[in-house]
Every structure is written in C-alpha cells, then in structure tokens.
Write an enzyme that holds these catalytic residues in place. Structure first.
Site, PDB file in Angstrom:
ATOM      1  N   TYR A 111      38.244  -9.724  13.165  1.00 57.47           N
ATOM      2  CA  TYR A 111      38.789 -10.920  13.673  1.00 57.47           C
ATOM      3  C   TYR A 111      40.187 -10.740  13.999  1.00 57.47           C
ATOM      4  O   TYR A 111      41.173 -11.307  13.975  1.00 57.47           O
ATOM      5  CB  TYR A 111      38.700 -11.946  12.676  1.00 57.47           C
ATOM      6  CG  TYR A 111      39.114 -13.369  13.027  1.00 57.47           C
ATOM      7  CD1 TYR A 111      38.031 -13.978  13.887  1.00 57.47           C
ATOM      8  CD2 TYR A 111      40.004 -14.262  12.821  1.00 57.47           C
ATOM      9  CE1 TYR A 111      38.015 -15.308  14.253  1.00 57.47           C
ATOM     10  CE2 TYR A 111      40.053 -15.469  13.460  1.00 57.47           C
ATOM     11  CZ  TYR A 111      39.116 -15.925  14.204  1.00 57.47           C
ATOM     12  OH  TYR A 111      39.321 -17.335  14.602  1.00 57.47           O
ATOM     13  N   GLY A 112      40.419  -9.529  14.972  1.00 61.91           N
ATOM     14  CA  GLY A 112      41.762  -9.307  14.986  1.00 61.91           C
ATOM     15  C   GLY A 112      41.704  -9.556  16.696  1.00 61.91           C
ATOM     16  O   GLY A 112      41.531 -10.699  16.816  1.00 61.91           O
TER      17      GLY A 112
ATOM     18  N   SER B 165      39.438  -9.314   3.076  1.00 63.02           N
ATOM     19  CA  SER B 165      40.212  -9.196   4.343  1.00 63.02           C
ATOM     20  C   SER B 165      41.296 -10.396   4.638  1.00 63.02           C
ATOM     21  O   SER B 165      40.841 -11.518   4.484  1.00 63.02           O
ATOM     22  CB  SER B 165      39.237  -9.053   5.599  1.00 63.02           C
ATOM     23  OG  SER B 165      39.724  -9.228   6.609  1.00 63.02           O
TER      24      SER B 165
ATOM     25  N   SER C 266      41.987 -11.563   7.227  1.00 64.44           N
ATOM     26  CA  SER C 266      41.483 -12.384   8.326  1.00 64.44           C
ATOM     27  C   SER C 266      40.587 -13.430   7.868  1.00 64.44           C
ATOM     28  O   SER C 266      40.171 -14.424   8.608  1.00 64.44           O
ATOM     29  CB  SER C 266      41.093 -11.602   9.359  1.00 64.44           C
ATOM     30  OG  SER C 266      42.010 -10.534   9.947  1.00 64.44           O
TER      31      SER C 266
ATOM     32  N   THR D 295      37.455   3.893  15.221  1.00 62.74           N
ATOM     33  CA  THR D 295      37.320   5.021  13.886  1.00 62.74           C
ATOM     34  C   THR D 295      36.609   4.425  12.571  1.00 62.74           C
ATOM     35  O   THR D 295      36.103   5.181  11.835  1.00 62.74           O
ATOM     36  CB  THR D 295      38.724   5.243  13.535  1.00 62.74           C
ATOM     37  OG1 THR D 295      39.555   4.031  13.170  1.00 62.74           O
ATOM     38  CG2 THR D 295      39.382   6.148  14.766  1.00 62.74           C
TER      39      THR D 295
ATOM     40  N   HIS E 153      33.385  -1.479  23.733  1.00 71.63           N
ATOM     41  CA  HIS E 153      33.952   0.086  24.099  1.00 71.63           C
ATOM     42  C   HIS E 153      32.874   0.947  23.655  1.00 71.63           C
ATOM     43  O   HIS E 153      32.043   0.911  22.676  1.00 71.63           O
ATOM     44  CB  HIS E 153      35.299   0.353  23.664  1.00 71.63           C
ATOM     45  CG  HIS E 153      35.633   1.869  23.839  1.00 71.63           C
ATOM     46  ND1 HIS E 153      35.899   2.041  25.206  1.00 71.63           N
ATOM     47  CD2 HIS E 153      36.365   2.711  23.022  1.00 71.63           C
ATOM     48  CE1 HIS E 153      36.471   3.205  25.165  1.00 71.63           C
ATOM     49  NE2 HIS E 153      36.545   3.817  23.906  1.00 71.63           N
TER      50      HIS E 153
ATOM     51  N   GLU F  47      43.760   6.185  30.108  1.00 74.53           N
ATOM     52  CA  GLU F  47      44.669   6.293  28.701  1.00 74.53           C
ATOM     53  C   GLU F  47      45.416   7.520  28.622  1.00 74.53           C
ATOM     54  O   GLU F  47      46.813   7.300  28.450  1.00 74.53           O
ATOM     55  CB  GLU F  47      44.057   6.005  27.468  1.00 74.53           C
ATOM     56  CG  GLU F  47      43.530   4.500  27.437  1.00 74.53           C
ATOM     57  CD  GLU F  47      42.352   4.324  26.220  1.00 74.53           C
ATOM     58  OE1 GLU F  47      42.100   3.233  25.963  1.00 74.53           O
ATOM     59  OE2 GLU F  47      42.113   5.312  25.376  1.00 74.53           O
TER      60      GLU F  47
ATOM     61  N   GLU G 247      66.773   2.367  34.679  1.00 73.59           N
ATOM     62  CA  GLU G 247      66.299   2.911  35.926  1.00 73.59           C
ATOM     63  C   GLU G 247      64.778   3.503  35.715  1.00 73.59           C
ATOM     64  O   GLU G 247      63.839   3.380  36.775  1.00 73.59           O
ATOM     65  CB  GLU G 247      67.090   4.003  36.583  1.00 73.59           C
ATOM     66  CG  GLU G 247      68.417   3.439  37.083  1.00 73.59           C
ATOM     67  CD  GLU G 247      68.320   2.366  38.291  1.00 73.59           C
ATOM     68  OE1 GLU G 247      67.164   2.563  38.832  1.00 73.59           O
ATOM     69  OE2 GLU G 247      68.898   1.520  38.252  1.00 73.59           O
TER      70      GLU G 247
END
Length: 372
Positions: free
Chosen positions: A49-50, A75, A77, A108, A131, A218, A250
């Site tokens: 639940y992130g 948790s 969350s 992970t 992913h 990435e 800059e």
C-alpha cells in the site's frame, strides 16, 4: 542464490502461442479495447500500500472491483488502507481469496512475499506485477497453471490516483508472460482500464523489454547518467573559480526547464524554445561531452543488464546487507551540491508543495516505494 537466467524463452503470445519477446508492431490499448467482463466479477489482492499499491487499490475499488489489500500484521499502512475504506488482510489470506494477485512491493522483498502467498494461488488465477525484474531474472518461478501478467502505470502512484479522480488517465504498460487460461491479455487490459491507464493508452510490451529498458534507462540516462553529468558540470565550474550557487543553477536547477520542454514536445520543441546561442552551442558541443566512448560504455551497461550481470550483483548486494549501496549513497548525500542546493531550493514556491515529494517512485520502477 537462485539462478538469474533470463526467462524470455518462455514468453508466449496469447492467441498464437508464439514467442512475443520481440514485437514487430507496438499495440496501444484504449478504453474501447477493454472488456470489463474479464475483471468485473473477480477479486483483486493488492499486495502493498505504498506509492503504486494505494493507487491501484483505490482506483480498482472506485471502478467497482472487489479489492483486498494484503499487508503483514504490524504494517504501518494497515490503518491508512482501512481509513480509505478498503478491506485489509495478511498477504497470504488476501492471495488465497483473490483471483488476481497484484504484487506491488519492492523488488527486493518480492521473492519472500511470493513464498508466503504461493500456496494460495489456484489454477487459473493471475499473478500480476508492475515490473518484470523477478520474473525475468528467475527470482520468482510461478506455478505453471496460473497466468502471469504485468500492468505498469508510467507515473508515480499519487499521479495515477489524481489523474483517475480527475477523469483523466495515466499511460501504462501491459505484458503477458504466462498465459494458461487463454484470456490473460484481455484480463490485463481490463485491469488497466479499471485503474485508468486505457484512458491515456496502455502500451503492449514484454517482461524482457520492460525490465531491460527500464534498468538501462535508470543506470545510463535517468538516474546514473544524468546525476553524473550534473555533478561533473558543477565541479568543472566550481574548480574554475565560479560560485557554487551559479554552478548549481546552471547545471542542476535549469536542467528541469530543459527536460520539461523535451517532455512536452520532444527534442525539437526544446531546440525551438531555447536561444539560438544555446541551440548552436548545444549542437556543436554536446557530442564532445557525450561522445562515442560514452556510447560504448552505454552498450557495456546494456550488455550487463541483458546477460544478468547487474541482476546478480544487485541480488548479492542485498544478501550481504547492502554494504556498497550504503557507502555510495552516503557519498552522494555528502556531495557539496546537496548543501549548496538546499537553501536555493527554498527560494522557489514549489518547494513548499509537499506533493512534489509524495511517495515518488524510482523512475518507472513503481514497486520501489511500496509498503509491505
């Protein structure tokens, strides 16, 4: 350590049963392409639940889908998910009761979570990711009798949620790795519709393509390449006697202005928007900095992604409790540009906007900010 052999040879096309590792044509799915009958009567377990987890769960629920949020006891969350009106169970219970299990926890910890929930996967269920790392590099080996898919919004979770609530969409990716039911792709597109991705367009890809391009981007461009370029430019100016503040403006601050132009209209829009002096200087000097030797290094980085070298290194690093990662992160945080930039960022109004730091993802790796 589980072998990190890549798994592209097992990716199969939904209708024809042929290899979909390399797609000749890019297919983009929109609302009219989605058939909600493939998800409307199903229960979805959202594990985590992130950043992405809260967006998927709330968007699915608002689309009328039965949602269970899977979070371990203790948790932080759990209260947040319940406050949002969602049912919360342990990951194992959520997976056992669900037809679709959406794994939205960090790369992970995904293998450990999978170990906890795999007994709850029944034949015909769907194991879904945002992913492809753990599937592609063989860290998770799903049962042969379940579908394995990917639905990956290409934005941080708070934007996915905000766009959905505004009646707008967030572009996303859909992929099928394992199709035992014959309807895996239809279900994935229906899921993408339910979280708002097909409003903008859901692009078909493969687990291999998503994983390898994501990691390469990435490392070589977005997180690794861009930050290294900024630091080298900053240090060059400061070492030549210019003020750190001017060097910061800059080489770091104005980078956002240029990237915004490229984001909105491509490279041509950027060139058309800057001064002729800036355009000529960039066109004639840019390739002196990013020359053929840099291209060769990029190809080496890509090869390390493709053959699993990076994956093995990262997995070993985590198993050793991240010694190199910790050292490198500390060195980055101690760089002079950080101390110089902090007071300068306070000069800008957007620095007071907490949403700029709201559960941001690491580029296009949406599970990175997910909770357990």
């Amino acid at each position: 350590m589980t072998e990190t052999k890549t798994q592209t040879e097992t990716e199969t096309d939904e209708e024809e049963g042929t290899d979909t590792d390399t797609a000749l044509d890019t297919t983009i799915y929109y609302d009219d392409d989605a058939d909600r009958e493939y998800i409307d009567d199903k229960t979805v377990a959202v594990l985590g639940y992130g950043s992405q987890g809260h967006a998927h769960a709330q968007n699915l629920a608002d689309s009328g889908i039965d949602v269970i949020v899977g979070l371990y006891e203790g948790s932080s969350s759990r209260d947040a998910a319940r406050a949002d009106g969602l049912r919360v169970e342990t990951p194992a219970t959520a997976a056992d009761e669900a037809d679709i299990v959406s794994v939205l926890v960090p790369d992970t910890v995904q293998p450990d979570v999978f170990e906890a929930i795999q007994d709850g996967l029944d034949a015909g269920d769907t194991l879904q990711f945002a992913h492809g790392f753990n599937i592609h590099y063989n860290q998770i080996q799903p049962p042969a009798d379940v579908d394995v898919t990917m639905v990956a919004p290409k934005a941080p979770g708070h934007l996915v949620r905000r766009n959905y609530e505004a009646g707008e969409g967030t572009p996303g990716l859909v992929a099928v790795y394992q199709n035992t039911t014959g309807t895996a792709r239809k279900e994935a597109v229906a899921y993408a519709h339910a979280i708002g991705c097909t409003r903008a367009g859901a692009i078909e890809t493969t687990f291999r393509e998503e994983t390898e391009t994501d990691l390469f981007g990435e490392q070589a461009v977005l997180c690794g390449g861009a930050t290294a370029l900024v630091k080298q430019g900053y240090e060059t100016l400061v070492d030549a006697g210019y003020s750190p503040e001017m060097a910061y403006f800059e080489c770091l601050n104005e980078l956002k202005l240029i990237v915004d132009l490229m984001y909105e209209g491509g490279l041509s829009e950027m060139w058309n928007s800057v001064s002729d002096t800036a355009e000529y200087g960039g066109l004639t000097r840019g390739n002196q900095v990013i020359d053929e030797s840099v291209r060769e290094e990029m190809e080496s980085i890509l090869e390390g992604v493709q053959d699993g070298t990076f994956a093995r290194e990262w997995i070993s690093e985590n198993q050793a409790n991240r010694p190199s990662y910790t050292q490198l992160k500390a060195a980055e945080e101690a760089h002079e540009i950080e101390a110089v930039g902090e007071p300068l960022r306070d000069l800008f109004a957007w620095s007071d906007n907490e949403e700029t730091n709201d559960e941001s993802d690491v580029v296009s790796e949406p599970e990175a900010a997910a909770d357990d």
